[in-house]
Write a protein that holds these residues in place. Structure first.
Motif, PDB file in Angstrom:
ATOM      1  N   ALA A 289      53.204 -15.536 -56.316  1.00  0.00           N
ATOM      2  CA  ALA A 289      52.195 -16.520 -55.955  1.00  0.00           C
ATOM      3  C   ALA A 289      52.272 -17.730 -56.871  1.00  0.00           C
ATOM      4  N   ALA A 290      51.965 -18.895 -56.320  1.00  0.00           N
ATOM      5  CA  ALA A 290      52.023 -20.125 -57.106  1.00  0.00           C
ATOM      6  C   ALA A 290      50.827 -20.258 -58.038  1.00  0.00           C
ATOM      7  N   GLY A 291      49.701 -19.693 -57.638  1.00  0.00           N
ATOM      8  CA  GLY A 291      48.493 -19.823 -58.435  1.00  0.00           C
ATOM      9  C   GLY A 291      48.215 -18.599 -59.279  1.00  0.00           C
ATOM     10  N   ARG A 292      46.984 -18.502 -59.759  1.00  0.00           N
ATOM     11  CA  ARG A 292      46.594 -17.405 -60.635  1.00  0.00           C
ATOM     12  C   ARG A 292      45.987 -16.227 -59.861  1.00  0.00           C
ATOM     13  N   ARG A 293      45.631 -16.455 -58.614  1.00  0.00           N
ATOM     14  CA  ARG A 293      45.023 -15.400 -57.812  1.00  0.00           C
ATOM     15  C   ARG A 293      46.105 -14.505 -57.218  1.00  0.00           C
ATOM     16  N   SER A 294      45.821 -13.211 -57.156  1.00  0.00           N
ATOM     17  CA  SER A 294      46.809 -12.240 -56.698  1.00  0.00           C
ATOM     18  C   SER A 294      46.658 -11.951 -55.211  1.00  0.00           C
ATOM     19  N   PRO A 295      47.756 -12.025 -54.443  1.00  0.00           N
ATOM     20  CA  PRO A 295      47.709 -11.456 -53.099  1.00  0.00           C
ATOM     21  C   PRO A 295      47.452  -9.953 -53.194  1.00  0.00           C
TER      22      PRO A 295
END
Length: 365
Positions: A289-295
């Motif tokens: 993921a590009a951000g800090r939140r996890s799929p």
């Protein structure tokens, strides 16, 4: 829920528990991130006594397993092991397994806890034409695992087996800390390690002795939570997430375990041959993921151009080793090449992600 022979040991260690496949299992003892990092750097001690152990014995034990499973267990030499699967007639995966050959006519099939009754029943049915006996021996075994770079240093001095010389995916009988065991150099963390099969009544004392011996090496008790992030980093599939009755080995990039050249074939061979010929409509990939939140499992994967839902995340979490979110997902083959940009719907918000090759992490050897 069922409890393992080590339940009171876990309770005394302050474990938090969770339900898993009908068992009350330790999910963590404190910080799952600290447990994860201990396994990567030193070692962790796991209770895996919820796993199922099925014995297949008799003159036709090898032929039985060749017919029942997608691989060729008859080719396993005594003292070695092999990863395999048992499939339905339509090619769907009933379970993924580790098969140990303990002798010329004796095999131990280790199944996932929730699937053990179904696997035992399928093996019994498929063994009917052969001179072989299938027996669910799960009640006769407890299973401990020492995983991490320090595993051999911890286990070696405790056992009369030459642990250092035991090859990966090998198994030997012997004693460990004075207890009769089967010692296997296998695991589900991406690290070196050992899985230790013993009598259930011997498990608490054996856990204590391993813990004492491992203290100087940084050994910590480790729960299911860190086991999940360890196997995710190592790109190892989990039944019920990456694997299911709706998936064949070819979708899961595990076609290499399928042997089509067996004289008597195997259950599901026609369906799997057709799937190999046509190619899968979806394949398992890694995502960063590009951000800090996890799929997370169940989140939709979106076409980066149209925004249409084209796949699904099967597992995802922040990676304690890599320090960014990682996930596995099923996507169409056209989006499966490493470097491909996709999007993941994180609770309704599309976020950028990139397809990467699995595994995310490979240990130094």
């Amino acid at each position: 829920m069922r409890r393992t022979p080590l339940h009171e040991t876990h309770r005394a260690l302050g474990a938090s528990f969770t339900g898993f496949a009908g068992w009350e299992m330790p999910v963590r003892y404190g910080s799952e991130t600290a447990e994860h990092r201990a396994v990567r750097a030193e070692a962790g001690l796991f209770d895996l006594s919820h796993m199922g152990e099925i014995e297949v014995t008799g003159p036709d034990a090898g032929r039985t397993l060749d017919r029942a499973l997608v691989g060729r267990p008859s080719a396993i030499t005594p003292g070695r092991a092999r990863y395999s699967m048992i499939c339905a007639a339509d090619g769907g995966i009933i379970d993924d397994l580790v098969v140990y050959r303990l002798g010329d006519h004796r095999f131990l099939v280790v199944a996932n806890a929730g699937n053990t009754p179904e696997v035992a029943a399928a093996l019994t049915e498929r063994a009917a034409p052969y001179d072989a006996v299938v027996r669910d021996a799960s009640e006769e075994w407890a299973l401990l695992a020492v995983q991490g770079p320090a595993s051999a240093s911890i286990v070696g001095p405790l056992t009369d087996v030459d642990a250092a010389a035991l090859k990966y995916y090998s198994i030997a009988s012997g004693t460990l800390a004075g207890t009769d065991v089967l010692l296997a150099r296998t695991g589900y963390t991406g690290e070196d390690g050992f899985e230790i099969y013993c009598a259930p009544e011997a498990a608490p004392a054996l856990w204590a002795k391993i813990s004492d011996a491992g203290r100087a090496h940084g050994l910590v008790p480790a729960g299911l939570s860190c086991r999940d992030t360890l196997r995710l980093e190592a790109g190892m599939p989990l039944y019920g997430h990456e694997l299911s009755r709706d998936v064949t080995p070819f979708e899961a990039n595990l076609g290499r375990v399928v042997a089509f050249d067996k004289p008597e074939g195997f259950v599901g061979d026609a369906a799997l041959a057709a799937r190999k010929e046509t190619g899968p409509e979806r394949v398992l990939v890694g995502l960063v993921a590009a951000g800090r939140r996890s799929p997370r499992a169940g989140y939709p994967v979106l076409d980066p151009g149209t925004g249409a839902e084209v796949g699904v995340v099967t597992s995802g979490a922040p990676s304690p080793t890599l320090r960014h979110p990682v996930a596995m997902a099923y996507v169409p083959p056209r989006l499966a090449a490493p470097g491909t940009a996709v999007r993941v719907s994180l609770r309704g918000t599309p976020e950028d992600a990139t397809v990467v090759a699995l595994p995310f992490y490979t240990r130094s050897r």
